[in-house]
Structure formats: C-alpha cells, structure tokens
Scaffold this active site. Structure first.
Site, PDB file in Angstrom:
ATOM      1  N   ASP A  74     -77.485-115.580 -24.436  1.00  0.00           N
ATOM      2  CA  ASP A  74     -77.930-114.382 -23.899  1.00  0.00           C
ATOM      3  C   ASP A  74     -76.674-113.615 -23.093  1.00  0.00           C
ATOM      4  OD1 ASP A  74     -79.128-112.305 -22.342  1.00  0.00           O
ATOM      5  OD2 ASP A  74     -80.356-113.593 -21.152  1.00  0.00           O
ATOM      6  N   ASP A  94     -78.810-108.621 -27.211  1.00  0.00           N
ATOM      7  CA  ASP A  94     -77.835-109.169 -26.683  1.00  0.00           C
ATOM      8  C   ASP A  94     -78.025-110.743 -26.794  1.00  0.00           C
ATOM      9  OD1 ASP A  94     -79.685-109.333 -24.582  1.00  0.00           O
ATOM     10  OD2 ASP A  94     -78.317-109.299 -23.026  1.00  0.00           O
ATOM     11  N   GLU A  95     -79.176-110.988 -27.313  1.00  0.00           N
ATOM     12  CA  GLU A  95     -79.523-112.466 -27.520  1.00  0.00           C
ATOM     13  C   GLU A  95     -79.543-112.890 -29.078  1.00  0.00           C
ATOM     14  OE1 GLU A  95     -83.160-113.422 -25.422  1.00  0.00           O
ATOM     15  OE2 GLU A  95     -82.829-111.531 -24.002  1.00  0.00           O
TER      16      GLU A  95
HETATM   17  P1  DGT Z   1     -79.330-110.638 -17.542  1.00  0.00           P
HETATM   18  O1  DGT Z   1     -79.528-111.129 -19.125  1.00  0.00           O
HETATM   19  O2  DGT Z   1     -80.456-110.941 -16.780  1.00  0.00           O
HETATM   20  O3  DGT Z   1     -77.965-111.089 -17.271  1.00  0.00           O
HETATM   21  O4  DGT Z   1     -79.353-109.049 -17.702  1.00  0.00           O
HETATM   22  P2  DGT Z   1     -79.371-108.167 -18.839  1.00  0.00           P
HETATM   23  O5  DGT Z   1     -79.011-106.802 -18.591  1.00  0.00           O
HETATM   24  O6  DGT Z   1     -78.640-108.604 -20.163  1.00  0.00           O
HETATM   25  O7  DGT Z   1     -80.913-107.945 -19.142  1.00  0.00           O
HETATM   26  P3  DGT Z   1     -81.662-108.506 -20.477  1.00  0.00           P
HETATM   27  O8  DGT Z   1     -81.128-109.676 -21.069  1.00  0.00           O
HETATM   28  O9  DGT Z   1     -83.259-108.665 -20.358  1.00  0.00           O
HETATM   29  O10 DGT Z   1     -81.742-107.231 -21.578  1.00  0.00           O
HETATM   30  C1  DGT Z   1     -80.586-107.002 -22.049  1.00  0.00           C
HETATM   31  C2  DGT Z   1     -80.295-105.449 -22.284  1.00  0.00           C
HETATM   32  O11 DGT Z   1     -81.314-104.759 -22.661  1.00  0.00           O
HETATM   33  C3  DGT Z   1     -79.978-104.741 -20.870  1.00  0.00           C
HETATM   34  O12 DGT Z   1     -78.788-105.030 -20.768  1.00  0.00           O
HETATM   35  C4  DGT Z   1     -80.559-103.468 -20.764  1.00  0.00           C
HETATM   36  C5  DGT Z   1     -81.804-103.341 -21.878  1.00  0.00           C
HETATM   37  N1  DGT Z   1     -83.144-103.606 -21.174  1.00  0.00           N
HETATM   38  C6  DGT Z   1     -83.581-104.673 -20.528  1.00  0.00           C
HETATM   39  N2  DGT Z   1     -84.755-104.412 -20.008  1.00  0.00           N
HETATM   40  C7  DGT Z   1     -84.869-103.058 -19.999  1.00  0.00           C
HETATM   41  C8  DGT Z   1     -85.799-102.295 -19.801  1.00  0.00           C
HETATM   42  O13 DGT Z   1     -86.816-102.730 -19.083  1.00  0.00           O
HETATM   43  N3  DGT Z   1     -85.624-100.950 -20.193  1.00  0.00           N
HETATM   44  C9  DGT Z   1     -84.631-100.272 -20.865  1.00  0.00           C
HETATM   45  N4  DGT Z   1     -84.701 -99.169 -21.170  1.00  0.00           N
HETATM   46  N5  DGT Z   1     -83.700-101.240 -21.296  1.00  0.00           N
HETATM   47  C10 DGT Z   1     -83.706-102.396 -20.869  1.00  0.00           C
HETATM   48 CA    CA Z   2     -78.900-110.273 -21.255  1.00  0.00          CA
END
Ligand code: DGT
Ligand code: CA
Length: 376
Positions: free
Chosen positions: A27, A125-126
């Site tokens: 991830d 991203d996973e």
């Molecule tokens: P992490 O994995 O906790 O370090 O943070 P992220 O940002 O990689 O979060 P993740 O793995 O849940 O989601 C991957 C990408 O998907 C994130 O960079 C942006 C998008 N994304 C996640 N949640 C949402 C959301 O609620 N709304 C929108 N529009 N995009 C999202």
């Molecule tokens: Ca992520």
C-alpha cells in the site's frame, strides 16, 4: 517418546493448517500527496492537501488525501475542503492530477510484476502478490518485501508500506499496521496473537456499521470476536456474513490472489531534458518508450486494443489522447505509429511545451486466447 509426541503434534498441526501460502500486500503511503511531493520537491515537509473540487464556486468539494504533516492538523480524506482550510489555512491545497497518479501507479505495478507472477491490483495504490512460489519461508519473504520496497523507492521515488501473511486478509491488515514506510511480517503461528488486540473494523469487510453493532454487544477487538460462536454471529448478521466473520476473526481466508481483468495497463513515462515543443525530440522519446512498452507486452504475451499518448506540460497539467484500434495488436510498430499520430494531433491542438511524455497501452487479451479463437 516425548519427542515423537511433539513431532506428531507439529505435523498434525501443519496438516490441519488451512493455508500454506505466502501473500504480500503493498500500500503506497499518502499516495496522491506523495506523488505531488515527488513532482514538486519544494512541498516536502509542508502540509499538503489534495482536493476534489466539485466545480461549483469557491472551495466546494472534498479532501481526497493529505500528507502526514497535514494529518497532524486533523485533515483527513473525505472531509470538506472548507473544513480542512479552517484546520490549517497555511497548508498547500492542490487539485487531483489523476493522470499523474495513474502513470506512477502503472510504474509501481510493473515493478511488482517483475518480482511476482501473480499480482492483483486492488486499487490505484494497493496490490496483492502471491509469492508462495518465489520464497521458501517467511524469512525469505521479508527479504523479498524489503527488496520490492527498495526498488519502488529507487525507481519511482516513493515510499510504501508492506505486509506479509499466510493469506490476503492477514497481509492487508499487516500492511496497515505500520505506516508510513512500514514492513510487517505475520507468520502463520503468529496470526492469532497479531490479530487479537486489533479493532474489529481493522478486518477489511467489517465496516463502520457492523463495527458499531459489535461494540454495542461488547465486542471491540478481533480477539473478542473470535470468541463468539458461529451460531451467535449467524443469528446477529445472517448465515453468509456470520460465517465469514467467524473465519476472518481467526485469520482464516482462502480467497486467491488473482489478476483483475480489464483494469490493467502498461505504460512508460519519462521526464524530458528540458521543457520542449520540439516535435523531433518528442517523437524520438515516443519511439523509445514504445519499444519499452512492447518489450513488457512480449514478456507477458499480451495484445492490446488501445494506445494512449500522455503529455505533461510545463505548468504540470496532464493531457492524454487515446485511440481504440479496430483489432488487437501486439507489435512495437503499431504502438509507435499510433502514439506518434496522437502526439502530433495533440501538439497541433495544444502547442504547449512538454515536461514529461508517456505512452500507454490497455484493453489486453492474451495471445494464447487469440490462438484458440483462431482455431475455431
Ligand atoms: P495512506 O495509505 O493512509 O498512507 O494514505 P493514502 O492517501 O494512500 O490513502 P489510501 O490508501 O486509502 O488511498 C489511496 C489514494 O486514494 C489516496 O492517496 C487518495 C485516494 N482516496 C482515498 N480516500 C479517498 C476519498 O475519500 N475520496 C477521494 N476522492 N479520494 C480518496
Ligand atoms: Ca495508500
């Protein structure tokens, strides 16, 4: 006698084990925001918020993600942009640049495919990799996971968190256990101990509503959940969900890692020496990238139906032009020809200096499947 007894006990246990696979889940950390940090290094260390603007006036829209600096202020995915601005008016607010994230995601998935034959891309991203055939035990799996993290860091410039376990359920919880830049290994004999203290909602599939209902029943941890009888869970949540929850709480999951059809693409993108409108430079770059894409297709014995040209302009805007072909193709010549035509069309319509140039193919079919069709 004692020894024999012990051996018997151990071998019995191994035979009864529902799973002897080694699964890795990867991830990317704060993915969209980390992509922006890579593109604009001056953002590093500052709070960065990636926003989906609704198109209506002002700051109407939601936060897509934020980097860890911004999360310290309580800024989270899904919250209104206006709320994030109140939490930290000095944070850097950027609009989503999906093409950029998709092209970086492609690079990452390709790196994974270089390490594992079985890759299931779960989201942008996973991904899961079944590495059972690649490593002898969990010790080797840890080394392989570290190598993969390293390769992504070196080639793409981004950090990620990885989890390794005997199945997808445990691997996914493990990758989430330590973030950012984490690596968590859960051997089969450690599964119960690892899961016991975690929240029920850490099980993917136990959502907020189910979690709240369980909490009302006094069930907070996965350990609590595992102590309930299947009957109790079935009475509360129905046959299918109750049975699944009982198994999940014990870290049992037999679902296979499998390629998802239709979501896949293979692409290459590169940064030019300098921002340019020079057609010769752009077409030469497309030639080189098309050759690399075709090499990847050959390795995996895939044909494609559509070709995309990607151009990122000096102002960091991403532009794409795609064409779907009348029939599947697999040769470098077709990729080069179509991508160049698309690039020329694009530059005629948008005479703008380009910073990065990319070529991508998708809509795959395997050569094997085509031969079979041809035989009929
Ligand atoms: P992490 O994995 O906790 O370090 O943070 P992220 O940002 O990689 O979060 P993740 O793995 O849940 O989601 C991957 C990408 O998907 C994130 O960079 C942006 C998008 N994304 C996640 N949640 C949402 C959301 O609620 N709304 C929108 N529009 N995009 C999202
Ligand atoms: Ca992520």
């Amino acid at each position: 006698m004692k020894n024999t007894g012990l051996r018997l006990f151990v071998s019995e246990k191994i035979k009864l084990m529902p799973d002897n696979r080694i699964i890795l889940h990867l991830d990317m950390d704060y993915f969209f925001a980390q992509c922006e940090e890579r593109e604009h290094p001056e953002l590093k260390g500052k709070p960065v918020v990636i926003c989906v603007y609704s198109g209506r006036a002002g700051d109407s829209g939601a936060v897509s993600t934020s980097n860890y600096e911004a999360r310290k202020f309580g800024i989270k995915a899904g919250m209104p942009i206006s709320r994030a601005k109140k939490l930290n008016p000095d944070a850097i607010f950027l609009p989503v640049n999906m093409e950029l994230y998709r092209s970086i995601s492609d690079e990452i998935m390709e790196i994974l495919r270089g390490f594992s034959d079985i890759v299931e891309q779960e989201s942008i991203d996973e991904a899961f990799c079944d590495i059972t055939g690649k490593v002898a035990d969990f010790g080797e799996a840890k080394k392989l996971a570290a190598q993969i993290k390293d390769a992504i860091k070196q080639k793409v410039g981004l950090t990620c968190s990885a989890g390794v376990g005997p199945n997808k359920l445990v691997a996914k919880i493990a990758s989430d256990f330590k973030k950012p830049d984490g690596l968590t290994i859960v051997k089969p004999e450690e599964v119960s101990q690892f899961l016991e203290p975690l929240k029920v909602t850490d099980i993917i599939g136990v959502g907020k509503k189910t979690g709240e209902r369980l909490n009302e029943l006094g069930i907070n941890t996965i350990g609590d959940l595992s102590k309930l009888s299947p009957g109790e869970l079935i009475r509360e949540f129905g046959q299918a969900k109750g049975t699944w929850m009982k198994q999940a709480s014990q870290g049992i999951d037999t679902s296979p890692v499998q390629e998802r059809q239709g979501t896949e693409q293979i692409g290459r993108i590169t940064t030019l020496k300098e921002d340019t409108l020079d057609m010769k430079v752009i077409l030469e770059t497309i030639d080189r990238l098309s050759g690399e894409v075709s090499g990847k297709l050959e390795e995996r014995k895939l044909s494609f139906r559509s070709v995309t040209f990607v151009g990122i302009s000096a102002d960091f805007k991403t532009h794409t032009k795609s064409r779907t072909l009348g029939a599947s193709a697999k040769d470098a010549g077709t990729i080069k020809r179509v991508a160049k035509e698309l690039a020329k069309d694009f530059l005629v319509q948008h005479p703008t200096a380009l910073r990065r140039v990319g070529v991508r193919v998708e809509n795959f079919s395997s050569e094997k499947a085509q031969t079979t069709l041809g035989e009929f």
